[in-house]
Design a protein around this motif. Structure first.
Motif, PDB file in Angstrom:
ATOM      1  N   GLU A   1       0.807  -1.296   0.051  1.00  0.00           N
ATOM      2  CA  GLU A   1      -0.208  -0.173  -0.005  1.00  0.00           C
ATOM      3  C   GLU A   1       1.038   1.366   0.120  1.00  0.00           C
ATOM      4  O   GLU A   1       0.807   2.280   0.895  1.00  0.00           O
ATOM      5  CB  GLU A   1      -1.033  -0.082   1.180  1.00  0.00           C
ATOM      6  CG  GLU A   1      -2.148  -1.160   0.971  1.00  0.00           C
ATOM      7  CD  GLU A   1      -2.911  -1.106   2.283  1.00  0.00           C
ATOM      8  OE1 GLU A   1      -2.602  -0.788   3.291  1.00  0.00           O
ATOM      9  OE2 GLU A   1      -3.991  -1.678   1.911  1.00  0.00           O
ATOM     10  N   GLY A   2       1.729   1.389  -0.985  1.00  0.00           N
ATOM     11  CA  GLY A   2       2.648   2.352  -0.950  1.00  0.00           C
ATOM     12  C   GLY A   2       3.808   2.468  -0.328  1.00  0.00           C
ATOM     13  O   GLY A   2       4.592   3.632  -0.312  1.00  0.00           O
ATOM     14  N   THR A   3       3.842   1.578   1.011  1.00  0.00           N
ATOM     15  CA  THR A   3       5.027   1.795   2.023  1.00  0.00           C
ATOM     16  C   THR A   3       5.919   0.796   1.712  1.00  0.00           C
ATOM     17  O   THR A   3       5.565  -0.575   1.719  1.00  0.00           O
ATOM     18  CB  THR A   3       4.474   1.584   3.212  1.00  0.00           C
ATOM     19  OG1 THR A   3       3.416   2.879   3.504  1.00  0.00           O
ATOM     20  CG2 THR A   3       5.639   1.878   4.172  1.00  0.00           C
ATOM     21  N   PRO A   4       7.271   1.057   1.348  1.00  0.00           N
ATOM     22  CA  PRO A   4       8.426  -0.089   1.325  1.00  0.00           C
ATOM     23  C   PRO A   4       8.412  -0.916   2.359  1.00  0.00           C
ATOM     24  O   PRO A   4       8.336  -0.623   3.593  1.00  0.00           O
ATOM     25  CB  PRO A   4       9.682   0.809   1.157  1.00  0.00           C
ATOM     26  CG  PRO A   4       9.127   1.957   0.556  1.00  0.00           C
ATOM     27  CD  PRO A   4       7.718   2.198   1.233  1.00  0.00           C
ATOM     28  N   CYS A   5       8.619  -2.002   2.418  1.00  0.00           N
ATOM     29  CA  CYS A   5       9.011  -3.046   3.431  1.00  0.00           C
ATOM     30  C   CYS A   5      10.553  -3.169   3.623  1.00  0.00           C
ATOM     31  O   CYS A   5      11.152  -4.176   3.115  1.00  0.00           O
ATOM     32  CB  CYS A   5       8.469  -4.358   3.342  1.00  0.00           C
ATOM     33  SG  CYS A   5       6.562  -4.457   2.998  1.00  0.00           S
ATOM     34  N   HIS A   6      11.101  -2.251   4.311  1.00  0.00           N
ATOM     35  CA  HIS A   6      12.628  -1.993   4.373  1.00  0.00           C
ATOM     36  C   HIS A   6      13.374  -3.337   4.915  1.00  0.00           C
ATOM     37  O   HIS A   6      14.389  -3.595   4.375  1.00  0.00           O
ATOM     38  CB  HIS A   6      13.055  -0.933   5.330  1.00  0.00           C
ATOM     39  CG  HIS A   6      12.630   0.574   4.618  1.00  0.00           C
ATOM     40  ND1 HIS A   6      12.883   1.035   3.466  1.00  0.00           N
ATOM     41  CD2 HIS A   6      11.340   1.206   4.992  1.00  0.00           C
ATOM     42  CE1 HIS A   6      12.316   2.043   3.281  1.00  0.00           C
ATOM     43  NE2 HIS A   6      11.464   2.305   4.143  1.00  0.00           N
ATOM     44  N   GLU A   7      12.911  -4.099   5.839  1.00  0.00           N
ATOM     45  CA  GLU A   7      13.732  -5.243   6.400  1.00  0.00           C
ATOM     46  C   GLU A   7      13.485  -6.098   5.230  1.00  0.00           C
ATOM     47  O   GLU A   7      14.628  -6.819   4.919  1.00  0.00           O
ATOM     48  CB  GLU A   7      12.909  -5.890   7.464  1.00  0.00           C
ATOM     49  CG  GLU A   7      13.493  -7.159   8.215  1.00  0.00           C
ATOM     50  CD  GLU A   7      14.997  -6.872   8.286  1.00  0.00           C
ATOM     51  OE1 GLU A   7      15.747  -7.771   8.082  1.00  0.00           O
ATOM     52  OE2 GLU A   7      15.392  -5.650   8.670  1.00  0.00           O
ATOM     53  N   ALA A   8      12.419  -6.419   4.431  1.00  0.00           N
ATOM     54  CA  ALA A   8      12.672  -7.547   3.299  1.00  0.00           C
ATOM     55  C   ALA A   8      13.286  -6.957   2.095  1.00  0.00           C
ATOM     56  O   ALA A   8      14.041  -7.823   1.559  1.00  0.00           O
ATOM     57  CB  ALA A   8      11.068  -7.792   2.977  1.00  0.00           C
ATOM     58  N   MET A   9      13.308  -5.535   1.875  1.00  0.00           N
ATOM     59  CA  MET A   9      14.303  -5.182   0.815  1.00  0.00           C
ATOM     60  C   MET A   9      15.722  -5.506   1.324  1.00  0.00           C
ATOM     61  O   MET A   9      16.373  -5.703   0.366  1.00  0.00           O
ATOM     62  CB  MET A   9      13.935  -3.615   0.795  1.00  0.00           C
ATOM     63  CG  MET A   9      12.535  -3.341   0.116  1.00  0.00           C
ATOM     64  SD  MET A   9      12.131  -1.637   0.260  1.00  0.00           S
ATOM     65  CE  MET A   9      13.572  -0.886  -0.803  1.00  0.00           C
TER      66      MET A   9
ATOM     67  N   ARG B   1      18.263  -7.583  -0.918  1.00  0.00           N
ATOM     68  CA  ARG B   1      18.997  -6.646  -1.431  1.00  0.00           C
ATOM     69  C   ARG B   1      18.620  -5.925  -2.406  1.00  0.00           C
ATOM     70  O   ARG B   1      19.075  -5.754  -3.781  1.00  0.00           O
ATOM     71  CB  ARG B   1      20.592  -7.598  -2.152  1.00  0.00           C
ATOM     72  CG  ARG B   1      21.091  -8.135  -0.842  1.00  0.00           C
ATOM     73  CD  ARG B   1      22.352  -8.962  -1.241  1.00  0.00           C
ATOM     74  NE  ARG B   1      21.998  -9.784  -2.482  1.00  0.00           N
ATOM     75  CZ  ARG B   1      21.453 -11.107  -2.498  1.00  0.00           C
ATOM     76  NH1 ARG B   1      21.250 -11.628  -1.142  1.00  0.00           N
ATOM     77  NH2 ARG B   1      21.144 -11.690  -3.507  1.00  0.00           N
ATOM     78  N   VAL B   2      17.382  -5.235  -2.274  1.00  0.00           N
ATOM     79  CA  VAL B   2      16.411  -4.313  -3.294  1.00  0.00           C
ATOM     80  C   VAL B   2      16.658  -2.992  -2.667  1.00  0.00           C
ATOM     81  O   VAL B   2      16.403  -2.683  -1.628  1.00  0.00           O
ATOM     82  CB  VAL B   2      15.192  -4.883  -3.549  1.00  0.00           C
ATOM     83  CG1 VAL B   2      14.375  -4.009  -4.360  1.00  0.00           C
ATOM     84  CG2 VAL B   2      15.261  -6.120  -3.977  1.00  0.00           C
ATOM     85  N   THR B   3      16.942  -2.151  -3.636  1.00  0.00           N
ATOM     86  CA  THR B   3      16.720  -0.677  -3.581  1.00  0.00           C
ATOM     87  C   THR B   3      15.364   0.013  -3.707  1.00  0.00           C
ATOM     88  O   THR B   3      14.632  -0.683  -4.362  1.00  0.00           O
ATOM     89  CB  THR B   3      17.902   0.324  -4.044  1.00  0.00           C
ATOM     90  OG1 THR B   3      17.557   0.175  -5.363  1.00  0.00           O
ATOM     91  CG2 THR B   3      19.242  -0.315  -3.958  1.00  0.00           C
TER      92      THR B   3
END
Length: 176
Positions: free
Chosen positions: A105-113, A117-119
């Motif tokens: 819903e428009g919010t990055p999932c930083h831990e999963a990223m 290794r996804v920016t």
């Protein structure tokens, strides 16, 4: 050494052509899934097939039939693992990755990223390539098992049931 003999060149041409035709025949026998989008497990088999083909081509000690049987063994083992992974969950878990939720819903999932290794730049690129102008237009971005990004937008407040097998998504808790 630049040139050994014409016999060696002729051997590479004949054996290489026959080995290539045998590889194509093996792949045709095992069906479309053998050459579909691959995961890391499939990539290993592909590299092994390439190595086997190179050995047949360039190593005089490897007979054509031995190489063709070797390629067939690798392909049939791959087929057996694919066939079994469709029927046994534990095999599927052992050989296949799980899709991972990278944006909700428009919010990055930083831990999963971080784990994958996804920016954020890669997420924005995926959103753009899906034809969206903003991250907020997107319900989810998923890193698929083959390394591709799927951009999901229901547009109508749908259930997002296609995300049921994605790591990091709990559909019932998020949206019904």
């Amino acid at each position: 050494m630049f040139f050994d003999s014409w016999h060696g060149v002729l051997r590479v041409l004949v054996v290489g052509t026959l080995a290539y035709l045998a590889l194509v025949a093996w792949l045709r026998l095992t069906g479309k899934r053998s050459v579909a989008k691959w995961n890391a497990f499939d990539l290993v088999v592909t590299v092994a097939l390439g190595s086997t083909l190179a050995s047949i081509l360039l190593t005089k000690e490897v007979a054509l039939l031995e190489g063709v049987v070797g390629m067939g063994l690798l392909i049939m083992l791959q087929y057996a693992i694919s066939w079994t992974s469709v029927r046994a969950v534990w095999v599927r878990r052992a050989v296949k990755n799980v899709p991972t939720l990278l944006l909700w819903e428009g919010t990055p999932c930083h831990e999963a990223m971080r784990r994958q290794r996804v920016t954020e730049g890669e997420l924005r690129a995926a959103v753009r390539s899906a034809g969206h102008a903003s991250m907020e237009e997107v319900d989810a971005i998923v890193l698929e098992t083959d390394g591709n990004f799927s951009v999901v937008s229901s547009g109508l407040g749908g259930s997002c049931s296609a995300l049921a097998d994605v790591e990091g998504v709990e559909i019932d808790a998020k949206r019904n």
